[in-house]
Design an enzyme around this catalytic site. Structure first.
Site, PDB file in Angstrom:
ATOM      1  N   CYS A 103      40.331  53.828  40.936  1.00  0.00           N
ATOM      2  CA  CYS A 103      40.383  52.461  40.427  1.00  0.00           C
ATOM      3  C   CYS A 103      38.936  51.966  40.367  1.00  0.00           C
ATOM      4  O   CYS A 103      38.284  51.791  41.395  1.00  0.00           O
ATOM      5  CB  CYS A 103      41.240  51.607  41.354  1.00  0.00           C
ATOM      6  SG  CYS A 103      41.351  49.898  40.821  1.00  0.00           S
ATOM      7  N   CYS A 114      41.531  34.022  38.342  1.00  0.00           N
ATOM      8  CA  CYS A 114      42.982  33.985  38.526  1.00  0.00           C
ATOM      9  C   CYS A 114      43.241  33.468  39.941  1.00  0.00           C
ATOM     10  O   CYS A 114      42.551  33.858  40.884  1.00  0.00           O
ATOM     11  CB  CYS A 114      43.579  35.377  38.351  1.00  0.00           C
ATOM     12  SG  CYS A 114      43.319  36.036  36.687  1.00  0.00           S
ATOM     13  N   CYS A 337      42.065  44.672  45.288  1.00  0.00           N
ATOM     14  CA  CYS A 337      41.395  43.660  44.474  1.00  0.00           C
ATOM     15  C   CYS A 337      40.368  42.778  45.174  1.00  0.00           C
ATOM     16  O   CYS A 337      40.611  41.609  45.447  1.00  0.00           O
ATOM     17  CB  CYS A 337      42.456  42.766  43.858  1.00  0.00           C
ATOM     18  SG  CYS A 337      43.851  43.692  43.267  1.00  0.00           S
TER      19      CYS A 337
HETATM   20  N1  SAH Z   1      40.639  41.805  35.011  1.00  0.00           N
HETATM   21  C1  SAH Z   1      41.583  42.850  34.741  1.00  0.00           C
HETATM   22  C2  SAH Z   1      41.487  44.042  35.666  1.00  0.00           C
HETATM   23  C3  SAH Z   1      41.290  43.806  37.135  1.00  0.00           C
HETATM   24  S1  SAH Z   1      42.635  43.211  38.085  1.00  0.00           S
HETATM   25  C4  SAH Z   1      42.980  42.315  34.695  1.00  0.00           C
HETATM   26  O1  SAH Z   1      43.169  41.126  34.947  1.00  0.00           O
HETATM   27  O2  SAH Z   1      43.895  43.041  34.338  1.00  0.00           O
HETATM   28  C5  SAH Z   1      43.821  44.500  38.177  1.00  0.00           C
HETATM   29  C6  SAH Z   1      45.226  43.993  38.480  1.00  0.00           C
HETATM   30  O3  SAH Z   1      45.387  43.589  39.861  1.00  0.00           O
HETATM   31  C7  SAH Z   1      45.580  42.764  37.660  1.00  0.00           C
HETATM   32  O4  SAH Z   1      46.883  42.890  37.149  1.00  0.00           O
HETATM   33  C8  SAH Z   1      45.495  41.672  38.702  1.00  0.00           C
HETATM   34  O5  SAH Z   1      46.187  40.538  38.294  1.00  0.00           O
HETATM   35  C9  SAH Z   1      46.052  42.347  39.919  1.00  0.00           C
HETATM   36  N2  SAH Z   1      45.788  41.667  41.203  1.00  0.00           N
HETATM   37  C10 SAH Z   1      44.814  40.791  41.508  1.00  0.00           C
HETATM   38  N3  SAH Z   1      44.915  40.368  42.784  1.00  0.00           N
HETATM   39  C11 SAH Z   1      45.973  41.002  43.322  1.00  0.00           C
HETATM   40  C12 SAH Z   1      46.588  41.005  44.620  1.00  0.00           C
HETATM   41  N4  SAH Z   1      46.107  40.271  45.609  1.00  0.00           N
HETATM   42  N5  SAH Z   1      47.661  41.790  44.797  1.00  0.00           N
HETATM   43  C13 SAH Z   1      48.139  42.578  43.791  1.00  0.00           C
HETATM   44  N6  SAH Z   1      47.598  42.633  42.561  1.00  0.00           N
HETATM   45  C14 SAH Z   1      46.535  41.848  42.321  1.00  0.00           C
END
Ligand code: SAH
Length: 350
Positions: A103, A114, A337
């Site tokens: 990853c 987000c 993440c």
């Molecule tokens: N910016 C890109 C890629 C990075 S995030 C995107 O938004 O797709 C990769 C994935 O992990 C995204 O689907 C994101 O929403 C998710 N994610 C972020 N924080 C998380 C968490 N605490 N637990 C599980 N998934 C999470």
């Protein structure tokens, strides 16, 4: 210094031509660094000593440094890597029965903010260069080699910290380097880019002529809820995102994966499941349900219970939508993440 690990083959070919070399030099260098895993120019015995001196002067083969390493009970490896300028990024190695996946982070920090994600806490500090993404894969390959089990990285997901389509050109160079036959030769269908929904990126990516995969972080079936969870939805609401996805499906000839994070009481009711079916039914994509990794003890969001997850999955399946639940890795080592970095920098307590 030009880092060779950051050079897409056409760019490297042009550099070699500028050096007065024959174009095949580029492939020769790829073979040395990716196939034979040379880590210095001195090893490149079929390149003249004179040109090796030129290479040493202008080019380098530098990798990020391992600043911190955590290994979980399921053998997931999470690294905090230190870059040339001291900035740090995370990278995770996951083991599946079918291979090893990395990853990869695409930026230091992230501007998408987000509300459930810890990568966005400090905003974006900078884009990663192609060599810093290639470096993440190479470092994991080195770890696997040291283990001596004959494994190597077979899959790459650009789902680490950062929004890949906010660093579009570097991410495309990265993909072309790892996908190239004489590069890391990772099959296009084993490479996935995940976006929060930057429309221009989706449209461009559709036209790259790549057989790689696209994942869309959807997380909500309507604008009201998606606005709350993902700031990006205000710029690119569902009525522009969904047509862009259809366009991608038509032009690239590939179906997308919808990532849907399940947050207890927020987006995981039966009504949400039904709404999700209606939203995506015009597309061919399938849904990957993600158990939420609670980022800290004061997290406003909580992971949906197993029951709710299965009810949600059932409704999707009965509604004709293919859906799976994402397998979890390394939840004992802050593998989700931005967590390791955030913790290391004292951004939250765990
Ligand atoms: N910016 C890109 C890629 C990075 S995030 C995107 O938004 O797709 C990769 C994935 O992990 C995204 O689907 C994101 O929403 C998710 N994610 C972020 N924080 C998380 C968490 N605490 N637990 C599980 N998934 C999470």
């Amino acid at each position: 210094m030009i880092n060779l690990y950051g050079q897409e083959i056409n760019k490297l070919t042009n550099l070699m031509i500028e050096e007065g070399q024959k174009p095949f030099r580029a492939i020769q260098l790829y073979t040395w660094i990716y196939e034979k895993r040379a880590t210095s120019f001195d090893e490149m015995s079929d390149i003249s000593i004179k040109f090796r001196e030129v290479l040493k002067e202008k080019y380098c083969l530098d990798l990020p440094k391992i600043y911190l390493k955590q290994v979980s009970q399921d053998d997931t490896v999470k690294l905090l890597l230190e870059l040339e300028d001291g900035m740090k990024v995370e990278s995770v190695l996951m083991r599946y029965t079918y291979g090893c996946a990395v990853c990869v982070s695409s930026q230091v920090g992230c501007n998408m903010a987000c509300s459930f994600c810890s990568s966005g806490i400090l905003g974006k500090q900078r884009n990663l260069k192609p060599e810093e993404m290639v470096g993440q894969v190479l470092i994991m390959n080195n770890l696997l080699k040291e283990e001596g089990r004959g494994q190597h990285v077979t899959h790459v997901v650009v789902m680490g910290t950062g929004e890949p389509f906010d660093n579009y050109d570097n991410v495309m160079d990265f993909i072309r380097i790892i996908n190239h036959q004489k590069g890391l030769a990772i099959g296009a269908r084993h490479i996935t880019v995940s976006t929060c929904g930057l429309i221009e990126g989706i449209k461009k990516y559709a036209r790259e002529g790549l057989q790689t995969n696209l994942a869309i972080s959807l997380h909500a079936p309507n604008n009201e809820l998606r606005d709350q969870l993902m700031k990006v939805n205000k710029a690119y609401p569902l009525e522009v995102l969904m047509p862009a996805i259809k366009e991608y499906e038509e032009i690239a000839g590939r179906r997308v994966t919808y990532e849907y994070l399940l947050l207890e009481g927020i987006n995981d009711t039966k009504e949400h499941a039904q709404e999700l079916i209606n939203l995506i039914k015009g597309t061919k994509g399938y849904v990957n349900l993600i158990p939420y990794n609670e980022t800290n003890k004061n997290s406003a969001y909580h992971r949906s219970s197993g029951n709710r997850v299965h009810t949600f999955l059932d409704i999707l399946t009965k509604g004709g939508v293919t859906a799976t639940i994402r397998k979890e890795f390394g939840s004992d080592i802050d593998a989700a993440c931005g967590q390791l970095k955030a913790k290391n920098e004292g951004l939250y307590e765990k």
